[in-house]
Design a protein around this motif. Structure first.
Motif, PDB file in Angstrom:
ATOM      1  N   CYS A   9       0.690  -1.182  -0.137  1.00 32.63           N
ATOM      2  CA  CYS A   9      -0.215  -0.465  -0.045  1.00 32.63           C
ATOM      3  C   CYS A   9       0.539   1.528   0.084  1.00 32.63           C
ATOM      4  CB  CYS A   9      -1.128  -0.323   0.981  1.00 32.63           C
ATOM      5  SG  CYS A   9      -2.226  -1.151   0.555  1.00 32.63           S
ATOM      6  N   PHE A  10       0.989   1.845  -0.640  1.00 30.26           N
ATOM      7  CA  PHE A  10       1.329   3.309  -0.663  1.00 30.26           C
ATOM      8  C   PHE A  10      -0.262   4.805  -0.284  1.00 30.26           C
ATOM      9  CE2 PHE A  10       2.743   1.184  -3.891  1.00 30.26           C
ATOM     10  CZ  PHE A  10       4.034   1.329  -4.103  1.00 30.26           C
ATOM     11  N   ILE A  11       0.523   4.951   1.033  1.00 33.12           N
ATOM     12  CA  ILE A  11      -0.576   5.985   2.183  1.00 33.12           C
ATOM     13  C   ILE A  11       0.078   7.292   1.207  1.00 33.12           C
ATOM     14  CG2 ILE A  11      -1.242   6.400   4.155  1.00 33.12           C
ATOM     15  CD1 ILE A  11      -1.747   3.869   2.971  1.00 33.12           C
ATOM     16  N   GLY A  12      -0.465   8.232   0.951  1.00 38.92           N
ATOM     17  CA  GLY A  12      -0.170   9.376   0.835  1.00 38.92           C
ATOM     18  C   GLY A  12      -1.211  10.356  -0.294  1.00 38.92           C
ATOM     19  N   ASN A  13      -1.268  11.789  -0.256  1.00 44.60           N
ATOM     20  CA  ASN A  13      -1.860  12.291  -1.460  1.00 44.60           C
ATOM     21  C   ASN A  13      -0.729  12.154  -2.804  1.00 44.60           C
ATOM     22  OD1 ASN A  13      -3.173  14.118  -3.422  1.00 44.60           O
ATOM     23  ND2 ASN A  13      -4.400  14.550  -1.972  1.00 44.60           N
TER      24      ASN A  13
END
Length: 282
Positions: A38-42
């Motif tokens: 998972c990539f978490i961030g805008n």
């Protein structure tokens, strides 16, 4: 299916391999063979993101490419967060931590497996299940050494530099397994505390047919703790869940499926027999 021994082992590939899905504007799930990262961030804030888990061995290039596509060149994450240290969740962690020069956070009870101190218990090929369980003796269980990049998650449940998220201890599948939760929108990154595919069935792994199940049977050593972890996560009433294996799930399908699993964990998740099942009934 490709089988290479040691840390280069790559298990069966699903139809979802290489596919990414944006499940929230700031949560992107990428399937690598049969496991999710998972990539978490805008993406609009390319220097303020986190990677959760590190995929299969030999997957560093694929993760780096996806990160560049989402956040641009020269945009390393602030940290790598591990749900646990099984081989399919840390396959590229050493390469990525060194490439980006970022910390790797894990629970205190996972540290022996990430500092080269202790191997995981051997996977249980005798457990009730399908072909994947029978192949599990081929899966690496050796400890790795992440080195100076490895850090312990803060004891208070917080995560450095990402205050809206917290970690929750969800043992059973491994002693220091954690899940990540955001209260604001009840987003859950569950790791292998529960999954949305029947992981011991080769056909369902290949096709990624969705159904909520307990943790993968062949690596789960404490079924009592696993049951309590599922109950803990169900009580949060997540609105969306990204699990370590299987497609992301949301809405009624998630809430009803997770409630059913929590209420009938022994009949749904716990195998009828296996090396690590005996302790549950003793």
């Amino acid at each position: 299916m490709e089988v290479i021994m040691g840390h280069s082992y790559i298990p069966v590939t699903s139809l979802s391999s290489g596919m990414g899905q944006e499940v929230r504007p700031d949560i992107y799930c990428l399937c690598i063979q049969v496991v999710n990262v998972c990539f978490i961030g805008n993406p609009a804030q390319p220097h303020d993101w986190f990677l959760i888990d590190a995929g299969m061995p030999k997957s560093a290039d694929e993760i780096l490419s996806a990160a560049q596509s989402r956040f641009g060149k020269n945009s390393p994450p602030k940290a790598i967060l591990l749900t646990h240290g099984h081989f399919d969740h840390i396959g590229a962690v050493i390469e990525l931590a060194q490439h980006w020069d970022v910390p790797v956070f894990a629970h205190e009870l996972e540290l022996p497996y990430l500092t080269g101190t202790s191997n995981y218990p051997e996977p249980d090929s005798s457990v009730e299940g399908g072909l994947v369980a029978k192949l599990s003796p081929l899966f690496p269980n050796e400890a790795i050494n992440v080195g100076e990049h490895l850090k312990m998650l803060p004891a208070d449940g917080s995560i450095p530099d990402i205050p809206e998220w917290r970690w929750i201890h969800t043992p059973g599948h491994s002693p220091g397994h954690v899940s990540f939760f955001r209260n604001e929108d009840r987003s859950l990154i569950a790791g292998d505390a529960f999954i949305t595919v029947k992981q011991d069935s080769l056909f369902k792994v290949l096709t990624q047919i969705q159904e909520i199940n307990g943790p993968p049977r062949y690596f789960t050593t404490d079924w009592t703790a696993a049951r309590e972890s599922v109950k803990k996560l169900e009580s949060l009433k997540p609105s969306i869940a990204v699990t370590g294996h299987g497609l992301p799930m949301l809405g009624e399908q998630l809430s009803s499926g997770l409630e059913k699993l929590a209420n009938a964990f022994d009949s749904i998740a716990v195998p009828d027999y296996g090396r690590y099942v005996e302790a549950l009934h003793s």
